[in-house]
Motif scaffolding. Structure first.
Motif, PDB file in Angstrom:
ATOM      1  N   GLN A  96       0.861  -1.188   0.000  1.00 22.93           N
ATOM      2  CA  GLN A  96       0.000   0.000   0.000  1.00 22.93           C
ATOM      3  C   GLN A  96       0.906   1.250   0.000  1.00 22.93           C
ATOM      4  O   GLN A  96       0.802   2.102   0.872  1.00 22.93           O
ATOM      5  CB  GLN A  96      -0.919   0.007   1.224  1.00 22.93           C
ATOM      6  CG  GLN A  96      -1.844  -1.193   1.335  1.00 22.93           C
ATOM      7  CD  GLN A  96      -2.753  -1.118   2.545  1.00 22.93           C
ATOM      8  OE1 GLN A  96      -3.411  -0.116   2.782  1.00 22.93           O
ATOM      9  NE2 GLN A  96      -2.796  -2.200   3.312  1.00 22.93           N
ATOM     10  N   THR A 132      -0.186   4.840   0.721  1.00 23.52           N
ATOM     11  CA  THR A 132      -0.650   5.223   2.051  1.00 23.52           C
ATOM     12  C   THR A 132       0.468   5.743   2.940  1.00 23.52           C
ATOM     13  O   THR A 132       0.237   6.073   4.104  1.00 23.52           O
ATOM     14  CB  THR A 132      -1.333   4.032   2.754  1.00 23.52           C
ATOM     15  OG1 THR A 132      -0.371   2.983   2.938  1.00 23.52           O
ATOM     16  CG2 THR A 132      -2.499   3.526   1.935  1.00 23.52           C
ATOM     17  N   ALA A 174      -5.810   3.382   0.309  1.00 25.70           N
ATOM     18  CA  ALA A 174      -5.074   2.651  -0.720  1.00 25.70           C
ATOM     19  C   ALA A 174      -5.780   2.764  -2.053  1.00 25.70           C
ATOM     20  O   ALA A 174      -6.999   2.947  -2.121  1.00 25.70           O
ATOM     21  CB  ALA A 174      -4.947   1.180  -0.316  1.00 25.70           C
ATOM     22  N   GLU A 233      -3.665  -1.218  -5.613  1.00 27.15           N
ATOM     23  CA  GLU A 233      -2.996  -1.807  -4.451  1.00 27.15           C
ATOM     24  C   GLU A 233      -3.875  -2.844  -3.773  1.00 27.15           C
ATOM     25  O   GLU A 233      -3.389  -3.905  -3.356  1.00 27.15           O
ATOM     26  CB  GLU A 233      -2.611  -0.693  -3.474  1.00 27.15           C
ATOM     27  CG  GLU A 233      -1.451   0.161  -3.977  1.00 27.15           C
ATOM     28  CD  GLU A 233      -1.268   1.435  -3.171  1.00 27.15           C
ATOM     29  OE1 GLU A 233      -0.153   1.994  -3.204  1.00 27.15           O
ATOM     30  OE2 GLU A 233      -2.239   1.887  -2.523  1.00 27.15           O
ATOM     31  N   ARG A 234      -5.140  -2.570  -3.653  1.00 28.32           N
ATOM     32  CA  ARG A 234      -6.046  -3.548  -3.062  1.00 28.32           C
ATOM     33  C   ARG A 234      -6.125  -4.803  -3.922  1.00 28.32           C
ATOM     34  O   ARG A 234      -6.163  -5.927  -3.411  1.00 28.32           O
ATOM     35  CB  ARG A 234      -7.435  -2.931  -2.871  1.00 28.32           C
ATOM     36  CG  ARG A 234      -7.465  -1.818  -1.822  1.00 28.32           C
ATOM     37  CD  ARG A 234      -8.898  -1.462  -1.444  1.00 28.32           C
ATOM     38  NE  ARG A 234      -9.646  -0.874  -2.559  1.00 28.32           N
ATOM     39  CZ  ARG A 234      -9.714   0.426  -2.810  1.00 28.32           C
ATOM     40  NH1 ARG A 234      -9.065   1.288  -2.029  1.00 28.32           N
ATOM     41  NH2 ARG A 234     -10.424   0.878  -3.831  1.00 28.32           N
ATOM     42  N   GLU A 273       5.132   1.402   4.429  1.00 27.90           N
ATOM     43  CA  GLU A 273       3.783   1.770   4.851  1.00 27.90           C
ATOM     44  C   GLU A 273       3.650   1.824   6.377  1.00 27.90           C
ATOM     45  O   GLU A 273       3.000   2.716   6.923  1.00 27.90           O
ATOM     46  CB  GLU A 273       2.751   0.771   4.305  1.00 27.90           C
ATOM     47  CG  GLU A 273       2.752   0.634   2.783  1.00 27.90           C
ATOM     48  CD  GLU A 273       3.626  -0.513   2.319  1.00 27.90           C
ATOM     49  OE1 GLU A 273       3.295  -1.129   1.295  1.00 27.90           O
ATOM     50  OE2 GLU A 273       4.646  -0.806   2.990  1.00 27.90           O
ATOM     51  N   CYS A 325      -3.421   0.912   7.598  1.00 28.42           N
ATOM     52  CA  CYS A 325      -2.888  -0.047   6.621  1.00 28.42           C
ATOM     53  C   CYS A 325      -3.112  -1.484   7.087  1.00 28.42           C
ATOM     54  O   CYS A 325      -3.566  -2.340   6.318  1.00 28.42           O
ATOM     55  CB  CYS A 325      -1.394   0.192   6.412  1.00 28.42           C
ATOM     56  SG  CYS A 325      -0.987   1.574   5.349  1.00 28.42           S
TER      57      CYS A 325
END
Length: 338
Positions: free
Chosen positions: A95, A98, A104, A108-109, A128, A138
């Motif tokens: 992430q 972030t 995010a 990234e997810r 992160e 995060c």
């Protein structure tokens, strides 16, 4: 963890250094980042010194291989690690956005979800949480993504989640001595709709095999060895316990040196308590599969044997019609495994 390996030779050098140092021998993880290591990843995974790998496809690899290749390299490495029955951790830029922002990106997810669905054992943060402004957010976001991914995997047909594995997680040449009993345990979980597995293990080998066989329920790994318990915590779906009472039980076995002086049912009762208190089971009447050795935590040097049993989460004493030490509860026996 060894970073920036060029090939298997670097891991062998590290193993020799560890061996010469004496004392407890830590597990060695190989970070696959450079193209030369990517090309020889199967050789690295085949080494007995390699307990697992860390895949860094978007960070270091992205800088040394073509960016468009990095996602496919990650998937290929995860698949090869699963085939070799070695722990695989996906790291780097989970992430990254972030570090400065509290949300995010969709990419990234999706990156985290993809690694989970591919079968990695763990996801690893970097900047992160080390230097970012929103470390707690995060971790919480990643937990939700992992939970949903695990739920998705459990809803798949069993065959879709079962990797083909034959090599030992303890080393490239060791045999899968307990594979038959592990396979039977998986069948029991599916047929009885068991909600958890309890595995008593000194070395952790049986626990690793359960994970790599694709047992998709929580596994409570009980070990008298703190180092084993810490290592097993890296494995997917494993909750490793080094409970004080279990240490006492194991110590009594070792002190007395008497085979069945410690009742196996006492250990099962204690493990069922752990299951209930930790929330790994929601109902005391849920079925639980138990794998262990009699005597407890022994390694098969004398008259010991492996037993596979079935009980309720409320414990064998409260389970009507099931005696965890009796023949009717022993589903499978393998006299040579660990």
């Amino acid at each position: 963890a060894l970073g920036f390996l060029q090939g298997p030779g670097d891991l062998e050098v590290a193993e020799e250094i560890v061996r010469r140092s004496g004392g407890h021998r830590p597990k060695l993880l190989a970070t696959i980042a450079r193209p030369s290591a990517v090309e020889r990843v199967e050789e690295i995974l085949g080494l007995g010194a390699c307990s697992g790998i860390i895949v860094a496809p978007r960070g270091n690899q992205g800088g040394e291989v073509k960016p468009e290749q990095a996602p496919y390299i990650q998937k290929d490495i995860i698949a090869k690690a699963k085939e070799a029955a070695k722990t695989v951790i996906v790291a780097t830029q989970m992430q990254e956005s972030t570090v400065e922002k509290d949300t995010a990106t969709t990419a990234e997810r999706s990156y985290m979800a993809s690694a989970i669905l591919d079968g990695c054992d763990a996801l690893m943060f970097g900047r992160e949480t080390a230097a970012g402004k929103y470390p707690l957010e995060c971790v919480e976001r990643q937990r939700r993504i992992i939970d949903f991914g695990e739920h998705t995997l459990k809803s798949r047909p069993p065959s879709a989640n079962t990797p083909r594995r034959r090599r030992s997680a303890a080393g490239g040449s060791a045999k899968w001595t307990t594979l038959p009993i592990v396979a039977t345990a998986k069948t029991l979980v599916q047929e009885m709709d068991a909600k958890a597995v309890i595995c008593f293990s000194e070395t952790g080998r049986s626990v690793v095999q359960l994970v790599k066989k694709g047992v998709n329920v929580p596994i409570l790994a009980v070990s008298p060895c703190p180092e084993t318990a810490r290592w097993l915590s890296l494995l997917r779906g494993v909750y490793a316990m080094n409970d004080e009472k279990m240490q006492k039980l194991a110590g009594t076995v070792q002190k007395d040196n008497q085979g069945f002086s410690i009742r196996f049912s006492e250990a099962v009762e204690e493990a069922c308590r752990m299951l209930r208190e930790s929330g790994m089971v929601n109902n005391a009447d849920d079925w639980v599969v138990v794998i262990g050795r009699s005597p407890l935590f022994t390694l098969g040097e004398n008259n010991e044997h492996n037993s596979l049993q079935l009980t309720r989460a409320k414990g064998p004493q409260a389970t009507v019609g099931v005696n965890p030490t009796g023949p009717q509860a022993t589903v499978g026996v393998n006299p040579t495994g660990r």
